[in-house]
Design an enzyme around this catalytic site. Structure first.
Site, PDB file in Angstrom:
ATOM      1  N   MET A  16       0.800  -1.208   0.000  1.00 45.18           N
ATOM      2  CA  MET A  16       0.000   0.000   0.000  1.00 45.18           C
ATOM      3  C   MET A  16       0.837   1.265   0.000  1.00 45.18           C
ATOM      4  O   MET A  16       0.322   2.349  -0.283  1.00 45.18           O
ATOM      5  CB  MET A  16      -0.979  -0.001   1.170  1.00 45.18           C
ATOM      6  CG  MET A  16      -2.121  -0.988   1.016  1.00 45.18           C
ATOM      7  SD  MET A  16      -2.826  -0.998  -0.649  1.00 45.18           S
ATOM      8  CE  MET A  16      -3.232   0.715  -0.855  1.00 45.18           C
ATOM      9  N   ASP A  17       2.116   1.187   0.325  1.00 42.66           N
ATOM     10  CA  ASP A  17       2.985   2.336   0.114  1.00 42.66           C
ATOM     11  C   ASP A  17       3.243   2.520  -1.375  1.00 42.66           C
ATOM     12  O   ASP A  17       3.146   3.625  -1.913  1.00 42.66           O
ATOM     13  CB  ASP A  17       4.301   2.166   0.873  1.00 42.66           C
ATOM     14  CG  ASP A  17       4.204   2.643   2.308  1.00 42.66           C
ATOM     15  OD1 ASP A  17       3.295   3.426   2.617  1.00 42.66           O
ATOM     16  OD2 ASP A  17       5.027   2.224   3.134  1.00 42.66           O
TER      17      ASP A  17
END
Length: 887
Positions: free
Chosen positions: A183-184
């Site tokens: 998700m980064d």
């Protein structure tokens, strides 16, 4: 010389003239801005050498160099294509300089916690006074709206909260997790999409806006059709056999779709020779013909000729024996040998590639010039990762390594903002440009700029904002940023997500299917489990906000009608095999003759060129070759002999689509200034190869292969466990520092929490008196074991501890924070007489809203509307075309 290097001297770039003020740190924000920089934006990174500082994240200093803020190879890659200034934004002088920078910037991007910029007097309303058409993108963990906006997050916690962590693992085991901060990376891609769409909206309307992005919510739609399955079939994702590991269906459990596209067998990973840690291959047979081809490739072993394997039903019912037989063969061969044998025979197969493999052994990445040598002023010449798309008119490329800390202070403050040299010197002395208590000796260039009294000539883009193109439409609060654009989508699973994003952002997306419907309509789950091309929940999820027509491009009439549509289109998105559109006379060079402003994006498994360009891929195969599987799974301690695990939800197609969107919107930006279109070649494989955070750089700089760690980041060495079971048997993911370094102030907070839960507070008192009496880890584990997961999640967040609940998609649907943000959209499905909630946006646009404008189209639903109403056919002509199979 790289292909891109031969063109950079003369080629324009899509974001020429755009200045970005970058207040981001860690990964998602810097990764977003890295790609804006590669596309030509002038990115000014605002840093402070103390907190927050993430120049050491992602690996050790490059071997042979003393550790300083300038010796991190991973930082250099993540922050390529930027300028760096150091500025103490907590001081009045620093905040004044920030305001001056805002006034000459086009976009401000930050990923601080909610409220930080407001406390500086730089909320969106304040920015508008400085630059009325400013774009402000905030990228906080929970967003600036909603009851939990003050909560903290980071990559693994965002994955846990979004439901994604739950989809990765083996039945009956704890979640395997993702092995890196997916998700980064993906939050960064969405940040780039949101920023570019807002900039495009500004180019056509003259209006800026605030985009409020939530990092964890970005992951929710990436779970695929599961939310529709929960509603339409009342089927929980908490069920026997789910998640199914690398299989499409887990043997011995109810035969229901597990959100890995089609339910087929074989669909798994298999050991290969010589049996090393990452010696695995993946094989998927969708059809009986592919299975028969695999049998031939294996040398037609007697076991494979058993009639029970002749049908899909038989293969699904006998997966244990099937997989054992296949592995007996694969274990005798090298994984690349298996790939080549299978692909030549028409059998989908790809190797599980480690971070080493992608750099050293991937012939396709090498042929496509994925890695580009560049010289860093301190650590020397090292490869940086290139963009996974090739743009014919405005190539995206790395034009510099990550900057040295404060490298551009003199250029920006004196050259761009026009402060005097004396002011620069004073700023170094009074702590505005460098901490008073931090030694500058390791950074001699800082002293050189202090000693250099000459005024620099500003070498960047013009000091003031460039004039924007004249607005071509009136701002409309109900119209998305792509209102007025027409997109022709000819795509299967590879590109339907890219088309949905464009449609949900306001474009008129016309999905062109073959007569009878596109192949993804046959993918389940289906409404009430009754197979029907109009009731595929998978198709419903990925095709909102589109109109649908049918055309057979193999016919002359079909091609004629397509050319007419292309003449009025802004974008064509296609996912056919390389060369197919050219073979029909419908390639970009054919179509641009009558529509020079046309943008055409080909999104394929491996790109248009290279030795693997004709190989067949699917989601599992791409996650193997792209590097995801090699870093996802279990430690030997937790689950001996466990294979690498492919995360679920169709992430290969999502990732390729994200980069396709970035390239398409950048091309649209270029077109608003020049009127010219271009061709874009986007590769799913390259997109995935970029998407494992620091892992490729771990090999490039340290020559280390990462190892799978249960529920947390893969790493070259064992690391701190971060996924823990709570008292109710459910899991939380916590920042490792919480369980290993509890500060004195945190001990006081923990004491109150102990009191609330009825735990022995004397342990806290003893800890304060004698730190050795009990470890931080023991204190925290006792807390976890005594409370439910949600008590720990909410109780911890409210007390300032960064942790998150590992939740199933069912539980995600019940999160009130999503309701606060208006996340779910009710979409009517008239063919079943019901409405269903669809996932919405991770970003709230205050000027050009995201919205689902219509349900997924039925087969040929808009033939009359488009072909008659817009192209001028009569109904009689349409009927003749239908009778002849053209539509």
């Amino acid at each position: 010389m790289l292909e891109t290097e031969t063109r950079v001297a003369t080629a324009p770039r899509a974001l020429d003239g755009i200045r970005v003020l970058d207040f981001t740190w860690v990964r998602a924000g810097p990764w977003c801005n890295r790609w804006l920089g590669a596309l030509g934006a002038e990115v000014i990174k605002v840093e402070w050498p103390q907190s927050p500082n993430t120049r050491g994240i992602g690996g050790q200093p490059v071997p042979g160099f003393e550790p300083t803020l300038n010796t991190g190879g991973h930082f250099s890659d993540t922050n390529a294509n930027k300028l760096s200034i150091t500025l103490n934004t907590r001081t009045p002088r620093g905040q004044d300089l920030v305001r001056r920078l805002v006034s000459v910037s086009d976009i401000v991007i930050e990923n601080f916690a909610y409220g930080v910029l407001d406390r500086w007097g730089l909320g969106y309303e304040d920015m508008k006074k400085l630059r009325p058409d400013i774009i402000y993108l905030s990228m906080s963990g929970f967003g600036h709206t909603g009851r939990d906006r003050d909560y903290q997050t980071m990559g693994p916690i965002a994955q846990a909260l979004s439901g994604l962590t739950y989809t990765s693992g083996l039945p009956g085991e704890q979640p395997a997790g993702w092995g890196w901060s997916y998700m980064d990376d993906t939050g960064g891609y969405f940040g780039a999409i949101y920023a570019l769409s807002a900039l495009y909206h500004r180019n056509v309307t003259g209006e800026g806006q605030h985009v409020d992005q939530s990092q964890w919510i970005t992951g929710v739609p990436l779970n695929g059709a599961v939310f529709l399955d929960i509603q339409a079939n009342e089927r929980s994702s908490v069920r026997e056999g789910y998640p199914p590991g690398n299989r499409a269906h887990w043997p011995g459990t109810p035969l229901t779709n597990a959100y890995r596209e089609r339910t087929v067998a074989p669909h798994n990973s298999y050991r290969t020779s010589p049996g090393g840690y990452n010696d695995y291959t993946t094989i998927v047979c969708v059809t009986d013909r592919e299975w028969q081809n695999l049998v031939e490739v294996m040398g037609s072993p007697p076991w494979a000729k058993d009639s029970k394997f002749d049908t899909l039903a038989g293969r699904l019912a006998n997966q244990g024996e099937l997989d054992a037989g296949i592995e007996a063969w694969t274990s005798t061969l090298d994984k690349y040998d298996i790939m080549e044998r299978c692909q030549r025979a028409g059998v989908p197969s790809m190797p599980v590639q480690s971070n080493e493999d992608r750099f050293e052994n991937d012939a396709q990445l090498q042929a496509r010039e994925m890695f580009q040598d560049m010289t860093h002023p301190v650590i020397g010449t090292w490869p940086l990762q290139n963009a996974p798309f090739k743009m014919s008119e405005t190539p995206a490329y790395n034009h510099q390594t990550g900057p040295l800390v404060g490298q551009h202070n003199k250029d920006v403050f004196e050259g761009l903002l026009g402060i005097s040299h004396e002011e620069l010197v004073d700023g170094f002395e009074d702590g505005t440009f460098w901490p008073k208590d931090l030694d500058r000796t390791p950074y001699p260039y800082l002293q050189e700029m202090i000693d250099d009294g000459t005024s620099p000539d500003w070498a960047g883009m013009p000091k003031g904002p460039l004039p924007a193109p004249a607005p071509i439409r009136t701002p409309d609060a109900e119209t998305g940023p792509f209102g007025g654009l027409r997109v022709l989508e000819l795509s299967d699973e590879k590109g339907q997500w890219a088309g949905k994003i464009m449609g949900d952002l306001g474009a008129d997306v016309i999905k062109i299917e073959p007569p009878g419907g596109e192949c993804t309509r046959t993918v389940g789950p289906f409404y009430q489990d009754v197979p029907n091309r109009e009731k595929s929940l998978y198709f419903w999820h990925y095709n909102t906000s589109k109109r649908g027509i049918t055309l057979d491009l193999e016919t002359e009439d079909g091609r004629r009608l397509f050319r007419q549509l292309a003449d009025g289109a802004d974008v064509i998105l296609e996912t056919f095999n390389p060369g197919y559109m050219d073979s029909l006379g419908l390639g970009y060079d054919d179509l641009k003759e009558s529509n020079p402003g046309l943008i055409m994006c080909s999104l394929t498994s491996f790109g248009q060129t290279g030795p693997w360009k004709d190989y067949v891929g699917n989601d599992l195969l791409h996650l193997a070759a792209g590097g995801q599987m090699a870093c996802c799974g279990y430690t030997e301690e937790d689950l001996p002999g466990a294979p690498p695990i492919a995360p679920g939800g169709g992430q290969a197609w999502h990732t390729g689509s994200h980069f396709a969107n970035i390239a398409i919107i950048a091309a649209l930006m270029h077109r608003t200034r020049t009127g010219r279109g271009q061709y874009i070649d986007t590769s799913v494989h390259e997109s995935l190869a970029l998407t494992t955070e620091m892992h490729v750089n771990t090999w490039i700089y340290n020559k280390q292969v990462v190892q799978r760690q249960t529920g947390r980041h893969a790493a070259a060495q064992p690391n701190q466990r971060s996924q823990h079971m709570c008292g109710d048997g459910k899991f939380v993911n916590v920042g490792a520092q919480i369980v290993t370094r509890i500060t004195g102030e945190q001990l006081k907070v923990l004491r109150g929490w102990y009191e609330e839960l009825g735990l022995p507070v004397d342990l806290i008192d003893e800890k304060e008196r004698n730190p050795e009496v009990i470890t931080d880890n023991e204190l925290f584990m006792m807390l976890l074991a005594s409370a439910t997961r949600d008590q720990i999640y909410h109780g911890g967040q409210k007390r300032g501890f960064n942790l998150g609940a590992v939740r199933s998609p069912d539980e995600v649907m019940e999160d009130p924070h999503l309701e606060d943000r208006g996340f779910w959209t009710a979409v009517e499905q008239p063919q079943v007489g019901k409405s269903f909630l669809h996932p919405g946006p991770a970003g709230i646009f205050n000027g050009s809203p995201w919205r689902i404008s219509r349900r997924a189209p039925m087969i040929g639903e808009h033939n009359e509307e488009v072909l008659c109403g817009e192209l001028g056919l009569s109904r009689a002509e349409l009927a003749v075309l239908a009778e002849s199979g053209v539509v």
